[in-house]
Design a protein around this motif. Structure first.
Motif, short mmCIF file in Angstrom:
data_model
loop_
_atom_site.label_atom_id
_atom_site.label_comp_id
_atom_site.label_asym_id
_atom_site.label_seq_id
_atom_site.Cartn_x
_atom_site.Cartn_y
_atom_site.Cartn_z
N LEU A 13 43.35 58.58 36.39
CA LEU A 13 43.73 57.41 35.98
C LEU A 13 42.50 56.37 35.76
CD1 LEU A 13 46.25 55.49 38.32
CD2 LEU A 13 44.40 54.19 37.27
N VAL A 14 42.42 55.96 34.57
CA VAL A 14 41.43 54.92 34.10
C VAL A 14 41.88 53.81 34.01
CG1 VAL A 14 39.63 55.00 32.27
CG2 VAL A 14 40.54 57.22 32.85
N THR A 15 41.39 52.83 34.53
CA THR A 15 41.68 51.34 34.24
C THR A 15 40.71 50.73 33.54
OG1 THR A 15 40.22 50.39 36.15
CG2 THR A 15 42.47 50.97 36.90
N ILE A 86 41.69 61.74 40.09
CA ILE A 86 40.34 60.98 39.66
C ILE A 86 40.87 59.61 39.61
CG2 ILE A 86 38.62 60.84 37.90
CD1 ILE A 86 38.95 64.14 37.44
N LEU A 87 40.12 58.77 39.98
CA LEU A 87 40.32 57.32 39.95
C LEU A 87 39.00 56.90 39.01
CD1 LEU A 87 41.70 54.55 39.79
CD2 LEU A 87 40.60 54.33 42.23
N LEU A 88 39.12 56.39 37.88
CA LEU A 88 38.09 55.71 37.31
C LEU A 88 38.39 54.06 37.24
CD1 LEU A 88 35.35 55.46 35.89
CD2 LEU A 88 36.46 56.39 33.76
N ASN A 89 37.81 53.62 38.09
CA ASN A 89 37.85 52.10 38.58
C ASN A 89 37.06 51.50 37.49
OD1 ASN A 89 39.66 50.51 40.29
ND2 ASN A 89 38.79 50.92 42.01
N ASN A 90 37.55 51.08 36.41
CA ASN A 90 36.68 50.67 35.35
C ASN A 90 36.95 49.22 34.86
OD1 ASN A 90 34.73 51.22 33.01
ND2 ASN A 90 36.64 51.02 31.78
N ALA A 91 38.14 48.84 35.24
CA ALA A 91 38.68 47.18 34.69
C ALA A 91 37.73 46.11 35.04
CB ALA A 91 39.89 47.01 35.03
N ALA A 92 37.33 45.38 34.13
CA ALA A 92 36.64 44.01 34.22
C ALA A 92 37.02 42.97 33.37
CB ALA A 92 35.20 44.62 34.22
N THR A 93 36.51 41.95 33.76
CA THR A 93 37.01 40.77 32.45
C THR A 93 35.86 39.83 32.15
OG1 THR A 93 38.50 39.06 32.21
CG2 THR A 93 37.64 39.42 34.45
N VAL A 116 37.45 35.83 37.44
CA VAL A 116 36.52 37.08 37.16
C VAL A 116 36.67 37.76 38.40
CG1 VAL A 116 34.03 37.86 36.83
CG2 VAL A 116 35.08 35.94 35.56
N MET A 117 36.24 37.21 39.69
CA MET A 117 36.28 38.01 40.86
C MET A 117 37.75 38.71 41.16
SD MET A 117 33.35 38.22 42.72
CE MET A 117 31.95 37.42 42.69
N SER A 118 38.81 38.04 40.68
CA SER A 118 40.20 38.68 40.95
C SER A 118 40.44 40.01 40.15
CB SER A 118 41.22 37.66 40.54
OG SER A 118 41.34 37.55 39.09
N VAL A 119 39.77 40.31 39.24
CA VAL A 119 39.69 41.40 38.38
C VAL A 119 38.53 42.63 38.88
CG1 VAL A 119 39.54 42.69 36.10
CG2 VAL A 119 40.75 40.26 36.46
N ASN A 120 37.26 41.83 38.84
CA ASN A 120 36.04 42.80 38.92
C ASN A 120 35.91 43.43 40.41
OD1 ASN A 120 35.71 41.86 36.32
ND2 ASN A 120 33.50 41.38 36.50
N ILE A 121 36.43 42.44 41.43
CA ILE A 121 36.18 43.29 42.85
C ILE A 121 37.54 43.26 43.56
CG2 ILE A 121 35.64 40.92 43.77
CD1 ILE A 121 34.40 44.69 44.39
N ASP A 122 38.58 42.20 43.18
CA ASP A 122 39.85 42.40 43.83
C ASP A 122 40.61 43.43 43.27
OD1 ASP A 122 39.02 39.94 45.14
OD2 ASP A 122 40.46 38.63 44.32
N GLY A 123 40.59 43.62 42.11
CA GLY A 123 41.18 44.62 41.26
C GLY A 123 40.82 46.16 41.62
N MET A 124 39.07 46.20 42.02
CA MET A 124 38.94 47.33 42.24
C MET A 124 39.34 47.69 43.69
SD MET A 124 35.77 48.87 40.71
CE MET A 124 34.81 48.40 39.24
#
Length: 266
Positions: A13-15, A86-93, A116-124
């Motif tokens: 799974l690739v975000t 496999i999780l590729l936790n890759n999403a960022a904004t 930014v934090m809501s995606v880059n770390i909360d989303g992770m």
């Protein structure tokens, strides 16, 4: 001798799967034999990337900053492919407003910081939590790779931004980007110790700068700051990612792998 970099029978799974690096990651995983879930904010965009890749590849929509969206996406991927390995936790904004994203620190909008934090770390966190729950329950171990940045390790060199341009305006590396990417590394190490007993490896991938629409001035200044003398191509980040995803790295966890041309060596 079997090839330890093969991923046959595994589900990835690739975000951020439709991004500059994400699309290359998805293609690389599929080429090594994995079934791949291309996850991005837009179902149409994710589906288009999936359709362009040979193999068992499908697109899924997800807002990684929304817990319900993450849960529904992970459930859909696990149901469709029979689990997650496999999780590729890759999403960022960079947000929808580049000028707010690149605002000077002294004037930085708190709303942009939180976005930014809501995606880059909360989303992770949300994606690791949901996918990790599936991986633990599946009992077959796995690999989690979380994309950080050189600016999660070191401070930015402001000199490379003198005269640089991106999307019609001046650019910099905002404090929120560095702070979020440093947090990715802390989360990675915590998860590595937490899931070691479940044979789930967790590592951080640190790409160096990849060309994505910056002007030539930026490319030239960046190249002078790198021991190898150039920016990376997106393809050059795929190999390190595949190593971390594959059985070749079966005794590697809690590590930070920088593919940065030597940037962090200086």
């Amino acid at each position: 001798m079997s090839d330890p970099t093969r991923l046959d029978g595994q589900v990835a799974l690739v975000t951020g799967g439709a991004g500059i690096l994400g699309a290359k990651f998805c293609a690389g995983l599929a080429a090594r034999g994995a079934a791949v879930a291309v996850v991005d904010l837009s179902a149409d965009t994710a589906g288009a990337i999936a359709a362009a890749i040979d193999g068992r590849v499908e697109g899924f929509a997800c807002d990684v900053s929304d817990a319900n969206s993450v849960r529904d996406c992970v459930d859909a991927v696990a149901d469709r492919f029979g689990g997650i390995d496999i999780l590729l936790n890759n999403a960022a904004t960079k947000t929808a407003d580049p000028r707010a994203f690149f605002a000077p620190f002294e004037d930085y909008p708190i709303a942009t910081w939180r976005e930014v934090m809501s995606v880059n770390i909360d989303g992770m966190f949300l994606m690791a939590q949901a996918a990790g729950r599936v991986m633990v329950a599946g009992g077959r171990g796995g690999s989690v790779i979380q994309t950080s940045s050189i600016y999660g390790l070191v401070g930015p060199d402001a000199r490379i931004y003198e005269g640089s341009d991106y999307l019609g305006g001046s650019i910099n590396t905002p404090a929120v980007y560095s702070a979020s990417k440093a947090a990715v590394i802390g989360l990675t190490r915590w998860l590595a110790t937490h899931w070691a007993k479940d044979d789930i490896r967790v590592n951080a991938l640190v790409p160096g700068g990849v060309g994505s629409g910056q002007n030539g001035v930026f490319g030239d200044l960046y190249a002078k700051r790198v021991p190898m003398g150039r920016m990376a191509t997106a393809d050059e980040i795929v190999g390190p990612m595949l190593f971390l995803a594959s059985p070749a790295a079966r005794y590697v966890t809690g590590q930070v792998l920088a593919a940065d041309g030597g940037w962090t060596a200086w």
